[in-house]
Design a protein around this motif. Structure first.
Motif, mmCIF file in Angstrom:
data_model
loop_
_atom_site.group_PDB
_atom_site.id
_atom_site.type_symbol
_atom_site.label_atom_id
_atom_site.label_comp_id
_atom_site.label_asym_id
_atom_site.label_seq_id
_atom_site.Cartn_x
_atom_site.Cartn_y
_atom_site.Cartn_z
ATOM 1 N N SER A 49 24.548 64.401 50.305
ATOM 2 C CA SER A 49 23.094 64.312 50.314
ATOM 3 C C SER A 49 22.716 63.214 49.322
ATOM 4 O O SER A 49 23.484 62.924 48.384
ATOM 5 N N ARG A 104 23.327 60.665 43.968
ATOM 6 C CA ARG A 104 22.713 60.194 42.715
ATOM 7 C C ARG A 104 23.319 60.904 41.512
ATOM 8 O O ARG A 104 23.578 60.303 40.472
ATOM 9 N N ALA A 105 23.543 62.197 41.639
ATOM 10 C CA ALA A 105 24.152 62.957 40.535
ATOM 11 C C ALA A 105 25.573 62.463 40.250
ATOM 12 O O ALA A 105 25.965 62.306 39.089
ATOM 13 N N GLU A 126 20.702 63.370 46.938
ATOM 14 C CA GLU A 126 20.637 63.975 45.597
ATOM 15 C C GLU A 126 22.021 64.126 44.990
ATOM 16 O O GLU A 126 22.230 63.836 43.813
#
Length: 69
Positions: A57, A62-63, A59
């Motif tokens: 995903s 990015r993490a 998200e």
């Protein structure tokens, strides 16, 4: 019950436009990502472009990137 790992590989990526990681330089041992796939960040091994990509995903991607710095 579906296998959660199966979802990582199940996406249709026929329209994906792949690019190598900027840190790879002229080397061939690197990862490629496709950033034109809505709601997913597909990642694959550049040595095995026909092998299965793994999808994240946005998200999660990015993490992951945030922890590389």
């Amino acid at each position: 019950m579906t296998d959660p790992k199966a979802e990582l590989y199940a996406s249709d990526l026929t329209g994906a436009i792949w690019r190598k990681a900027s840190a790879s330089g002229a080397e061939h041992d690197c990862v490629e990502i496709a950033d034109n796939v809505p709601a997913l960040v597909p990642v694959r091994d550049s040595k095995r472009p026909t092998g299965p990509p793994i999808t994240f995903s946005p998200e999660a991607w990015r993490a992951f990137i945030a922890h590389l710095d």
